[in-house]
Design a protein around this motif. Structure first.
Motif, short mmCIF file in Angstrom:
data_model
loop_
_atom_site.label_atom_id
_atom_site.label_comp_id
_atom_site.label_asym_id
_atom_site.label_seq_id
_atom_site.Cartn_x
_atom_site.Cartn_y
_atom_site.Cartn_z
N SER A 32 0.82 -1.21 0.00
CA SER A 32 0.00 0.00 0.00
C SER A 32 0.86 1.26 0.00
O SER A 32 1.81 1.37 0.80
N PRO A 33 0.53 2.22 -0.87
CA PRO A 33 1.25 3.50 -0.85
C PRO A 33 0.68 4.46 0.19
O PRO A 33 1.16 5.58 0.34
N GLY A 34 -0.36 3.99 0.89
CA GLY A 34 -1.00 4.85 1.88
C GLY A 34 -2.17 5.62 1.31
O GLY A 34 -2.65 5.35 0.20
N ASP A 35 -2.64 6.58 2.06
CA ASP A 35 -3.82 7.37 1.68
C ASP A 35 -3.41 8.47 0.70
O ASP A 35 -3.30 9.65 1.06
N VAL A 36 -3.19 8.11 -0.56
CA VAL A 36 -2.63 9.05 -1.52
C VAL A 36 -3.63 9.44 -2.63
O VAL A 36 -3.36 10.35 -3.40
N PHE A 37 -4.76 8.75 -2.69
CA PHE A 37 -5.73 9.03 -3.76
C PHE A 37 -6.94 9.78 -3.19
O PHE A 37 -7.44 9.46 -2.10
N SER A 38 -7.39 10.77 -3.93
CA SER A 38 -8.62 11.47 -3.57
C SER A 38 -9.65 11.25 -4.67
O SER A 38 -9.32 11.24 -5.86
N ILE A 39 -10.88 11.04 -4.27
CA ILE A 39 -11.97 10.73 -5.21
C ILE A 39 -13.07 11.78 -5.04
O ILE A 39 -13.51 12.07 -3.92
N GLU A 40 -13.50 12.32 -6.15
CA GLU A 40 -14.62 13.28 -6.13
C GLU A 40 -15.61 12.90 -7.22
O GLU A 40 -15.23 12.56 -8.35
N ILE A 41 -16.89 12.92 -6.87
CA ILE A 41 -17.96 12.65 -7.84
C ILE A 41 -18.73 13.93 -8.09
O ILE A 41 -19.16 14.61 -7.14
N THR A 42 -18.88 14.28 -9.35
CA THR A 42 -19.62 15.48 -9.73
C THR A 42 -20.73 15.12 -10.71
O THR A 42 -20.72 14.06 -11.33
N GLY A 43 -21.67 15.98 -10.84
CA GLY A 43 -22.77 15.77 -11.76
C GLY A 43 -23.89 16.73 -11.46
O GLY A 43 -23.85 17.50 -10.48
N ASP A 44 -24.92 16.71 -12.29
CA ASP A 44 -26.06 17.59 -12.13
C ASP A 44 -27.31 16.75 -11.84
O ASP A 44 -27.41 15.58 -12.20
N SER A 45 -28.27 17.40 -11.19
CA SER A 45 -29.54 16.75 -10.90
C SER A 45 -30.60 17.82 -10.73
O SER A 45 -30.32 19.02 -10.86
N GLU A 46 -31.81 17.39 -10.42
CA GLU A 46 -32.87 18.36 -10.17
C GLU A 46 -32.56 19.23 -8.97
O GLU A 46 -33.10 20.32 -8.82
N ASP A 47 -31.70 18.71 -8.07
CA ASP A 47 -31.26 19.49 -6.91
C ASP A 47 -29.98 20.26 -7.19
O ASP A 47 -29.25 20.63 -6.27
N LYS A 48 -29.68 20.43 -8.47
CA LYS A 48 -28.50 21.15 -8.96
C LYS A 48 -27.23 20.30 -8.95
O LYS A 48 -26.47 20.33 -9.90
N SER A 49 -26.96 19.57 -7.85
CA SER A 49 -25.73 18.77 -7.81
C SER A 49 -26.05 17.31 -7.50
O SER A 49 -27.08 16.99 -6.92
N CYS A 50 -25.14 16.45 -7.89
CA CYS A 50 -25.27 15.01 -7.65
C CYS A 50 -24.76 14.69 -6.25
O CYS A 50 -23.64 15.07 -5.89
N GLN A 51 -25.59 14.01 -5.47
CA GLN A 51 -25.21 13.68 -4.11
C GLN A 51 -24.69 12.25 -4.04
O GLN A 51 -25.36 11.31 -4.46
N ALA A 52 -23.47 12.07 -3.51
CA ALA A 52 -22.89 10.74 -3.44
C ALA A 52 -21.99 10.62 -2.21
O ALA A 52 -21.36 11.58 -1.78
N TRP A 53 -21.96 9.41 -1.66
CA TRP A 53 -21.07 9.08 -0.55
C TRP A 53 -19.98 8.16 -1.09
O TRP A 53 -20.26 7.14 -1.72
N VAL A 54 -18.72 8.52 -0.87
CA VAL A 54 -17.57 7.77 -1.39
C VAL A 54 -16.80 7.13 -0.24
O VAL A 54 -16.57 7.75 0.80
N ASN A 55 -16.40 5.88 -0.44
CA ASN A 55 -15.64 5.15 0.56
C ASN A 55 -14.48 4.44 -0.14
O ASN A 55 -14.70 3.65 -1.06
N VAL A 56 -13.24 4.72 0.27
CA VAL A 56 -12.06 4.11 -0.32
C VAL A 56 -11.55 3.00 0.60
O VAL A 56 -11.30 3.23 1.78
N LEU A 57 -11.40 1.79 0.05
CA LEU A 57 -10.94 0.64 0.81
C LEU A 57 -9.54 0.25 0.34
O LEU A 57 -9.33 -0.08 -0.83
N ASP A 58 -8.60 0.29 1.24
CA ASP A 58 -7.20 -0.06 0.94
C ASP A 58 -7.01 -1.56 1.15
O ASP A 58 -7.17 -2.07 2.26
N ARG A 59 -6.64 -2.27 0.07
CA ARG A 59 -6.47 -3.72 0.17
C ARG A 59 -5.06 -4.12 0.61
O ARG A 59 -4.74 -5.31 0.66
N LYS A 60 -4.23 -3.17 0.93
CA LYS A 60 -2.90 -3.39 1.50
C LYS A 60 -1.93 -4.08 0.54
O LYS A 60 -0.87 -4.54 0.95
#
Length: 487
Positions: A21-49
Motif C-alpha cells: 500500500s502506498p498509503g492514503d494518496v488518492f482522492s476521489i470526487e464525484i460530480t454531476g447535475d440533478s434536479e437538486d442542482k448537484s449530484c449527491q454521493a457518498w464515497v468510501n475508499v478501501l485499501d487492500r494493502k
C-alpha cells in the motif's frame, strides 16, 4: 446497484504495479447535475494493502453529466475524469430498462468471466426441459405440506411486479427473495416467470425421488448437495450482503477486503476458526486446536446443538470481528448444518482457505479448484494438521493459493456478479416454462418501498416508465390482467 465500485491499481514510475500500500494518496470526487442542482454521493475508499484499492460509492439522486475524478496528490490519474453515459440513478429509484438483453450487456453481465459462472445455471436447469406448473403446482404444495419443518414460497413475477404465497410456519426468510426480485425489477423489466423457493437451509429435492415415477420438482434453494436436485441460487447471506452494501450490513464482499489489517507476511502462521457448535467436526476441531496450539486457534462462540458437551469443549469464546480472522494466514472452513455460508468472505480476505470436503455446496463451488483456489481437507479432519504444516513449509505456494482465492471472489462473488447471476438464472428459468404465468388466488404482492428518505430523489426517463407500464397501473388492473387462478 446499492453500492457501485471500481478498482485502482497503483503503479510506480515504470508502470509496474505496487505490491504494498502506498498509503492514503488518492482522492476521489464525484460530480454531476440533478434536479437538486448537484449530484449527491457518498464515497468510501478501501485499501487492500497490496497496492490496490476498491472505491465504492452510493448515489442518492438521479444524476446526469456524471463524472468520477481520481487524483494522486492533487494530480489527475490516468484518464480521469471518467464520465458515465446517460442518467445515473440511485439504487432506490424505480427506473427499469425495458430491454432485458440491453440491460444485461450494459450492466456487465455478458463478460467472459460471467459467462463461465452462468454455465453453472445451464447445468442446474438441465433436468427441466419444460415445466408445467398448471399440472404440478398442487402436487408440489401437498408434497411439502409440513408446516413445522418445511417452509416454501410460490412466487410469480408478472408485468415486472412480484407476487407470492408462502406455506409453512417459518416464512420470515422470504424477505431475502422479495428484496432481490424487487431490486432487479427497479433496474430492468424482468420476464414473466413462476417458481417455488425453499426458505430453509437444507435442500429438498432428493435424487432418489427423481428415479421414481414422481416428476422432478423444480425447487430453488440457497444450498445444494450431491444427493439432491435443487436449483441453487446465491445464499441469502451473500444476497443480503450485496443488497445492503454501504447500508445496513457491515460485512460484505468489498468491506472485508478493505478491513484486512495485515499483509500476508505479517499474519500469524496458524489455522483460525470461530463459530457455533452446529456440527460434530467443529467440536473435533476445538480438540485438535488444544492438542496443537502452535498450529491452530479454534474455539466455539456458542453452544446449542451440543450443550451437554460445553464442559468439555467450552468455555465459550467472545465474538470477535470477522475482519480480525485475517490476522491469521490460514482459515479453516467447516460445514455447519449445511455448507458454511462464510466461504465467500474467507476467500475475499486473501488468507489460505482450508476447506472441509463436503456433500453440500453453494452456487459457485463447482468452479472452485482445490489446490488452486483453496486447499481441501478430509471431512473427518484427519489431515488438517498435516495440511497446516505443509502450508507453513510452502509459504510462497500457500500465499499464491490465497491470492487466487481472492481473485476468484473478486471476479465471481462481488455485488455485480451476484446481481448478474440472479438475473441470468431467472431469465433462463423463464424459457423453461410452458404453463401460462398468472397471478394466483391468495397471492400477496411484494411492493416497492416508498422513497421515505428526503435525500433520495429520482428522475426516471418517461419513455422507460411508460414502456415498463408500472407506475400508472392500479391494483384492479393487476388483478384483472393476472386473472388470479384458484391453484
Amino acid at each position: 446497484m446499492p453500492a457501485r465500485y471500481f478498482y485502482i491499481h497503483a503503479v510506480n514510475s515504470k508502470q509496474i504495479r505496487l505490491k504494498k500500500s502506498p498509503g492514503d494518496v488518492f482522492s476521489i470526487e464525484i460530480t454531476g447535475d440533478s434536479e437538486d442542482k448537484s449530484c449527491q454521493a457518498w464515497v468510501n475508499v478501501l485499501d487492500r494493502k497490496d497496492g490496490s484499492f476498491i472505491v465504492r460509492y452510493k448515489v442518492y439522486n438521479s444524476c446526469y453529466n456524471f463524472q468520477i475524478h481520481i487524483k494522486y496528490k492533487g494530480l489527475k490519474v490516468a484518464g480521469s475524469p471518467y464520465s458515465a453515459v446517460g442518467m445515473v440513478h440511485a439504487d432506490e429509484c424505480d427506473c427499469p430498462m425495458s430491454n432485458f438483453d440491453h440491460w444485461f450487456e450494459r450492466y456487465g453481465c455478458a463478460g467472459e468471466n460471467m459467462k463461465k459462472m452462468h454455465s453453472v445455471i445451464t447445468s442446474n436447469l438441465r433436468p427441466f426441459e419444460s415445466v408445467n406448473f398448471t399440472a404440478t403446482r398442487r402436487y408440489i404444495r401437498e408434497k411439502f405440506n409440513h408446516p413445522g419443518s418445511v417452509s416454501i414460497c410460490n412466487y410469480v413475477v408478472k408485468n415486472n411486479q412480484v407476487f407470492r404465497k408462502c406455506y409453512g410456519q417459518y416464512v420470515g426468510f422470504k424477505t431475502f427473495m422479495d428484496e432481490i426480485l424487487l431490486s432487479l425489477a427497479r433496474k430492468v423489466k424482468l420476464p414473466d416467470f413462476e417458481l417455488f423457493v425453499n426458505l430453509g437451509d437444507w435442500p429438498l429435492i432428493r435424487k432418489e425421488d427423481a428415479s421414481s415415477k414422481e416428476p422432478t420438482i423444480p425447487m430453488f434453494s440457497w444450498c445444494g448437495s450431491k444427493d439432491t436436485h435443487d436449483i441453487i441460487m446465491p445464499t441469502y447471506d451473500l444476497t443480503e450482503a450485496t443488497l445492503g452494501c454501504m447500508g445496513r450490513v457491515t460485512l460484505d464482499m468489498l468491506s472485508v477486503q478493505g478491513n484486512v489489517e495485515l499483509p500476508w507476511e505479517e499474519r500469524i502462521e496458524k489455522g483460525f476458526w470461530r463459530g457455533r457448535d452446529s456440527r460434530l467436526e467443529r467440536l473435533q476441531l476445538v480438540a485438535l486446536s488444544r492438542e496443537n496450539p502452535d498450529l491452530l486457534n479454534a474455539s466455539l462462540t456458542n453452544f446449542f446443538f451440543f450443550r451437554d458437551k460445553e464442559e468439555i469443549y467450552g468455555p465459550k469464546e467472545p465474538y470477535i470481528s470477522f475482519f480480525k480472522f485475517f490476522d491469521y494466514k490460514y482459515q479453516v472452513c467447516l460445514d455447519g448444518t449445511v455448507a458454511a455460508y462464510r466461504m465467500p468472505y474467507l476467500l475475499a480476505g486473501g488468507s489460505l482457505v482450508l476447506k472441509q470436503d463436503s456433500d453440500y455446496y453453494e452456487h459457485f463451488y463447482s468452479e472452485l479448484i482445490p489446490g488452486v483456489h483453496y486447499v481441501s481437507i478430509k471431512s473427518d479432519l484427519s489431515d488438517l494438521v498435516a495440511k497446516i504444516k505443509w502450508a507453513k513449509s510452502h509459504d510462497k505456494e500457500a500465499k499464491r493459493i490465497g491470492e487466487a482465492g481472492r481473485e476468484f471472489a473478486d471476479q465471481n462473488l462481488t455485488p455485480q456478479s451476484i446481481f448478474c447471476y440472479h438475473a441470468a438464472l431467472f431469465k433462463a428459468w423463464s424459457t423453461k416454462l410452458v404453463s401460462p404465468v398468472k397471478v394466483l388466488k391468495g397471492m400477496g404482492q411484494a411492493v416497492q418501498k416508498e422513497q421515505t428518505s428526503k435525500l433520495i430523489k429520482c428522475a426516471c426517463p418517461v419513455k422507460e416508465t411508460e414502456e415498463s407500464n408500472r407506475t400508472s397501473r392500479s391494483k384492479k388492473q393487476v388483478n384483472s390482467e393476472g386473472k388470479r387462478d384458484e391453484l
